[in-house]
Design an enzyme around this catalytic site. Structure first.
Site, mmCIF file in Angstrom:
data_model
loop_
_atom_site.group_PDB
_atom_site.id
_atom_site.type_symbol
_atom_site.label_atom_id
_atom_site.label_comp_id
_atom_site.label_asym_id
_atom_site.label_seq_id
_atom_site.Cartn_x
_atom_site.Cartn_y
_atom_site.Cartn_z
ATOM 1 C CE LYS A 1 -1.985 3.039 1.767
ATOM 2 N NZ LYS A 1 -1.836 4.421 1.257
ATOM 3 C CD GLU B 1 12.344 4.725 8.965
ATOM 4 O OE1 GLU B 1 12.107 5.685 9.740
ATOM 5 O OE2 GLU B 1 12.515 4.852 7.749
ATOM 6 C CB CYS C 1 12.067 9.634 8.931
ATOM 7 S SG CYS C 1 13.038 8.475 7.971
ATOM 8 C CD GLU D 1 9.165 13.411 11.639
ATOM 9 O OE1 GLU D 1 8.071 12.860 11.842
ATOM 10 O OE2 GLU D 1 10.116 12.865 11.054
#
Ligand code: ADP
Length: 488
Positions: free
Chosen positions: A173, A248, A282, A383
């Site tokens: 996906k 992750e 990331c 973040e």
């Protein structure tokens, strides 16, 4: 013409809503895609399970599976330029970056092929025992691979290659924004000879299609890269089903510059670490700690280099930063900059969206540098996933370590120093999954990657990455001529 998706080895229109893929540089239409419905999800997973159980795949020899992955690597390389261009259309990254991602995907496929061929089972013997044991690794069945939009093809192959090398089936996906490149990858796997049904690419919304895939009882492992909130949600699903996950997730990675660092190398490495991919990574080195003795000098150099970066159309040569993925994301990035200001931060570079001329057609944001914050500020803790660097000064090393580790995340860290013993000591106390010393954002396919704390669980890559898509079975071989005790 509306594009088909790849359901259990068949190209056909998904029965879900038609979604649009747009070029982030100017919003022009790339394609309309007939996304998957919940029925498509069910069908793809049931057929993946059947293909896995009934075809020879799960019992095939490692070199047979490896052969397909070698072909995948060759096909990716042969079409590298076309794939890079498609990926740039999908997510707006400059061509230099998407070319590198394509080559990294090819290398990952080849590495996993070689690792698959050379993995051995374990034979254990006990001298006094009247049996011998053999520990074998078996595939888990259907694997869900759910991927984000920021490094497509590389993140997809990072999951598909080891999962298929291990003898599983995979339902992929991709993020909605980067569906086209994922569909192209499906063509490559099919052309490379992957037996039908073992791979589906189900384009669709995460909260609907991604969720349904993860929930499906026949899915036996979830491998996910994306945001921490989604990762936590998937971990709950996995816990209920008692299946394993590899997650992750996000980061707010500290970069530390010691007093003896090479200023020029550090400045360039830091700028690359935060502003490549327009900070949409990331692992972006988004929280910078500089020893006070070199703070002014280094900050000045970082600002100079960052101010000279070229932000522009991602298909133009020599562009460092393309647009952000979409207008909503730009809003989110800008709100963090406003938040940082409200928290007392000073914007020393950037801080406003770029809208001049052609840039008004996309969501362009410049390199932005903010000073004067404390590590506790929300803009230093959360973040941002954009081109925003927060810069802090430190005096005392124990205090620095405490601050660097004072984060819910633990994905990566950077250290700049000429003293490797010092770097080693620091590297060992930082609570992160990857430490780069005198470099940043470099990747080796043979080196495990993953996060501490809210940055995730499990590791990808490395020779043993394949084993994370398998489960162990131990088989005992009796060697004695005597009956087992008690049996008359
Ligand atoms: P990003 O900010 O990178 O989009 P997300 O975690 O939202 O991070 O998305 C990463 C991937 O997870 C995408 O493919 C997205 O569609 C998918 N996703 C989002 N929400 C869910 C969910 N509730 N269940 C399963 N997958 C999801």
């Amino acid at each position: 013409m509306v594009k088909e998706i790849y359901i259990a080895g068949e190209w056909r229109l998904g029965r879900g809503p038609v979604i649009q893929s747009n070029f982030p540089a100017d919003q022009s239409l790339n394609a309309e895609i007939a996304s998957a419905s919940l029925d498509d999800v069910h069908e793809a997973i049931v057929k993946a399970d059947q293909a896995w159980r009934q075809s020879a795949w799960r019992h095939s020899l490692p070199h047979e599976r490896a052969k397909i992955l070698y072909r995948v690597a060759d096909l990716i390389e042969a079409r590298a330029e076309q794939l890079a261009q498609l990926q740039t259309r999908d997510n707006g990254k400059p061509l230099a970056e998407t070319r590198a991602l394509v080559m990294s995907a090819a290398a990952t496929a080849r590495f996993n092929a070689a690792a698959c061929e050379t993995l051995n089972e374990e034979l254990t013997t006990q001298r006094a025992a009247d049996f011998m044991t053999m520990s074998v690794h078996e595939p888990v069945g259907v694997v869900a691979a759910i991927t984000p939009w920021n490094s497509p093809i590389a993140s997809e192959v990072q999951k598909l290659a080891p999962a298929l090398a291990a003898g599983n089936a995979v339902v992929l996906k991709p993020a909605e924004a980067t569906s086209l490149i994922a569909l192209e990858l499906a063509k490559i796997f099919a052309e490379a000879g992957l037996p039908k049904g073992l791979l589906s690419v189900l384009v669709g919304r995460g909260a609907v299609i991604g969720d349904a895939i993860a929930q499906h009882p026949l899915v036996r492992k979830i491998s996910f890269t994306g945001g921490t909130t989604t990762g936590r949600h998937l971990a709950h699903i996995a816990a209920d089903k008692l299946i394993t996950t590899a997650l992750e997730l996000g980061g707010k990675s500290p970069t530390i510059v010691l007093a003896d660092a090479d200023i020029e190398l550090a400045a360039k490495g830091i700028v690359y670490g935060i502003f490549s991919s327009a900070g949409q990574a990331c692992i972006a080195g988004s929280r910078l700690f500089i020893h006070r003795s070199i703070y002014d000098r280094l900050l000045k150099r970082i600002v100079e280099i960052s101010a000279a970066l070229r932000v522009g159309h991602p298909e133009q040569p020599n562009v460092h930063m393309g647009p952000l993925i979409n207008a909503k994301h730009l809003q989110s990035v800008h709100q963090y900059v406003e938040l940082a200001k409200a928290e007392g931060g000073q914007v020393v570079l950037g801080g406003e969206a770029l809208t001049a001329g052609e840039l008004s057609k996309g969501s362009y944001y410049p390199p932005t540098i903010i000073t004067g914050l404390s590590n506790q500020a929300q803009s230093c803790q959360q973040e941002i996933f954009g081109p925003v660097l927060v810069v802090l000064a430190y005096d005392d090393e124990q205090d620095l370590i405490a601050q660097a580790n004072d984060s819910c995340f633990g994905l990566a860290a950077g250290i700049w120093t000429e003293n490797y013993r010092h770097a080693w000591r620091l590297a060992r106390v930082l609570e992160v999954g990857t430490v780069w010393i005198n470099t940043y954002k470099k990747f080796s396919v043979s080196t495990p990657f993953g996060g501490f704390k809210d940055s995730g669980i499990g590791r990808e890559k490395g020779r043993l990455g394949i084993l994370s898509y398998m489960q162990q079975k131990s088989i005992y071989l009796g060697l004695s001529e005597q009956a087992n005790p008690w049996a008359e």
